[in-house]
Design a protein around this motif. Sequence first.
Motif, PDB file in Angstrom:
ATOM      1  N   GLN A  44      47.585  42.803  42.336  1.00  0.00           N
ATOM      2  CA  GLN A  44      47.606  41.735  41.333  1.00  0.00           C
ATOM      3  C   GLN A  44      46.527  40.691  41.574  1.00  0.00           C
ATOM      4  O   GLN A  44      46.290  39.834  40.721  1.00  0.00           O
ATOM      5  N   GLY A  45      45.876  40.757  42.724  1.00  0.00           N
ATOM      6  CA  GLY A  45      44.753  39.862  42.978  1.00  0.00           C
ATOM      7  C   GLY A  45      45.158  38.480  43.438  1.00  0.00           C
ATOM      8  O   GLY A  45      44.360  37.549  43.359  1.00  0.00           O
ATOM      9  N   ALA A 185      50.401  41.205  36.394  1.00  0.00           N
ATOM     10  CA  ALA A 185      49.167  41.897  36.753  1.00  0.00           C
ATOM     11  C   ALA A 185      49.398  42.840  37.919  1.00  0.00           C
ATOM     12  O   ALA A 185      50.260  42.623  38.778  1.00  0.00           O
ATOM     13  N   HIS A 189      46.472  46.996  35.404  1.00  0.00           N
ATOM     14  CA  HIS A 189      46.245  46.200  34.192  1.00  0.00           C
ATOM     15  C   HIS A 189      46.656  44.749  34.370  1.00  0.00           C
ATOM     16  O   HIS A 189      47.239  44.352  35.376  1.00  0.00           O
ATOM     17  N   THR A 190      46.382  43.966  33.332  1.00  0.00           N
ATOM     18  CA  THR A 190      46.908  42.624  33.159  1.00  0.00           C
ATOM     19  C   THR A 190      47.611  42.574  31.815  1.00  0.00           C
ATOM     20  O   THR A 190      47.078  43.020  30.803  1.00  0.00           O
ATOM     21  N   GLN A 210      41.491  37.799  31.050  1.00  0.00           N
ATOM     22  CA  GLN A 210      41.159  37.409  32.417  1.00  0.00           C
ATOM     23  C   GLN A 210      40.467  38.504  33.203  1.00  0.00           C
ATOM     24  O   GLN A 210      39.831  38.238  34.218  1.00  0.00           O
ATOM     25  N   ARG A 211      40.610  39.758  32.781  1.00  0.00           N
ATOM     26  CA  ARG A 211      40.122  40.874  33.588  1.00  0.00           C
ATOM     27  C   ARG A 211      38.882  41.531  33.004  1.00  0.00           C
ATOM     28  O   ARG A 211      38.251  42.350  33.658  1.00  0.00           O
ATOM     29  N   THR A 212      38.531  41.201  31.776  1.00  0.00           N
ATOM     30  CA  THR A 212      37.389  41.848  31.129  1.00  0.00           C
ATOM     31  C   THR A 212      36.475  40.816  30.474  1.00  0.00           C
ATOM     32  O   THR A 212      36.935  39.813  29.939  1.00  0.00           O
ATOM     33  N   ASN A 252      37.750  49.646  37.594  1.00  0.00           N
ATOM     34  CA  ASN A 252      38.030  48.313  37.038  1.00  0.00           C
ATOM     35  C   ASN A 252      36.773  47.457  37.013  1.00  0.00           C
ATOM     36  O   ASN A 252      36.534  46.706  36.055  1.00  0.00           O
ATOM     37  N   ARG A 256      35.329  45.998  33.661  1.00  0.00           N
ATOM     38  CA  ARG A 256      35.317  44.546  33.492  1.00  0.00           C
ATOM     39  C   ARG A 256      33.991  44.069  32.930  1.00  0.00           C
ATOM     40  O   ARG A 256      33.954  43.325  31.935  1.00  0.00           O
ATOM     41  N   GLU A 280      44.899  44.298  29.271  1.00  0.00           N
ATOM     42  CA  GLU A 280      43.560  44.629  29.734  1.00  0.00           C
ATOM     43  C   GLU A 280      43.686  45.722  30.796  1.00  0.00           C
ATOM     44  O   GLU A 280      44.261  45.493  31.858  1.00  0.00           O
TER      45      GLU A 280
END
Length: 405
Positions: A44-45, A185, A189-190, A210-212, A252, A256, A280
């Motif tokens: 999830q970062g 997330a 994906h998010t 937020q991710r792309t 990813n 992104r 995303e």
Amino acid sequence: MPKLKDVKKVVLAYSGGLDTSVILKWLQVEYGCEVVTFTADLGQGEELEPARRKAERAGVKEIYIEDLREEFVRDFVFPMFRANAQYEGLYLLGTSIARPLIAKRLVEIARETGADAVAHGATGKGNDQVRFELNAYALDPDIRVIAPWREWDLNSRAKLIAFAEAHQIEIPRDKRGEAPFSVDANLLHTSSEGKVLEDPAEPAPDYVYQRTLDPEAAPDKPEIIEIGFERGDPVSVNGEKLSPASLLARLNDYGRRHGVGRVDLVENRFVGMKSRGVYETPGGTILLAARRGIESITLDRGAAHLKDELMPRYAELVYNGFWFAPEREMLQALVDKSQEYVTGAVTVKLYKGSAQTIARTSPYSLYSMAHVTFEEDAVYDQKDAEGFIKLNALRLRLLARRRGA
């Protein structure tokens, strides 16, 4: 719902955020039980050590923080992608596929620690409560589940904050205001839902993504990558062998910067209502395109078409929380059988939001240039097509005569 007053220890799926921090204390107060926390790193970062410190300050003695990224991709994401699963034709099931793994570890930790129950922070309106609990019951039919959102009266953010303040639960300053939307997330994906996204007539604000990168702001020059496959699973990118989680993370990164994988979807929840989600899935979208590419030359027509017929059913089972159900496992066996010769390499062009297969090769390819050439050949007698057509037309001609055509 009656409270399980005999609960002495419960394993809580814990993120360290406001909701699960309140749930932790609420369990201690309302049930008078010991709480074990479980925090999973699914890519999830987010930094997970703050969750450990918060749990320690809350008096938790048994704290589980586990890096499950490889298991998540290897044993859940990749098997699902072998089926090319998309719920309602668009959703790549990023949230849905994470829940069975979390439920599995909740049950396992309950056994390891001698806990009486497990608990989660899913609300009574969403799909996640169903997914967590169906998967948990499939693994332990006697497990007891506590779902605070279905029990308590803390049904607003103001009440949650008031409870937190009354019990000296730390609330970050940026969490005191009303969040404009909720986010889930993981490495696949998010997912963004709620608040500013609730009206499907209104376009999603740019800040939701937020991710792309915005596809319009993506590079003006396409990027070409090659993905290698073995028995249906990706194993390399541009010739470099990678572990499952590392490979998805690499895809990813490509997705992104080229704005690949955005979906704005109104879907049908299992609990009955429609909801709007913005997803995303950059690496997953690239992977799906590449998998379709390699299957196009390695799968027989009958196998390919049967897979496509069964895919919506498979996707629905994952979406609804039946990962550990026998029908999903039966479908998985069929899908995995189809992947025996899905080996080779696919070249994908990434450009301003799109991931397009432009070349594919396999040592097991069923594509025969000798048969499809428009030039003279010695393997296909075009006269044979006449009998083929007549046999297939027979029933149509009989129907036409009956109609008096």
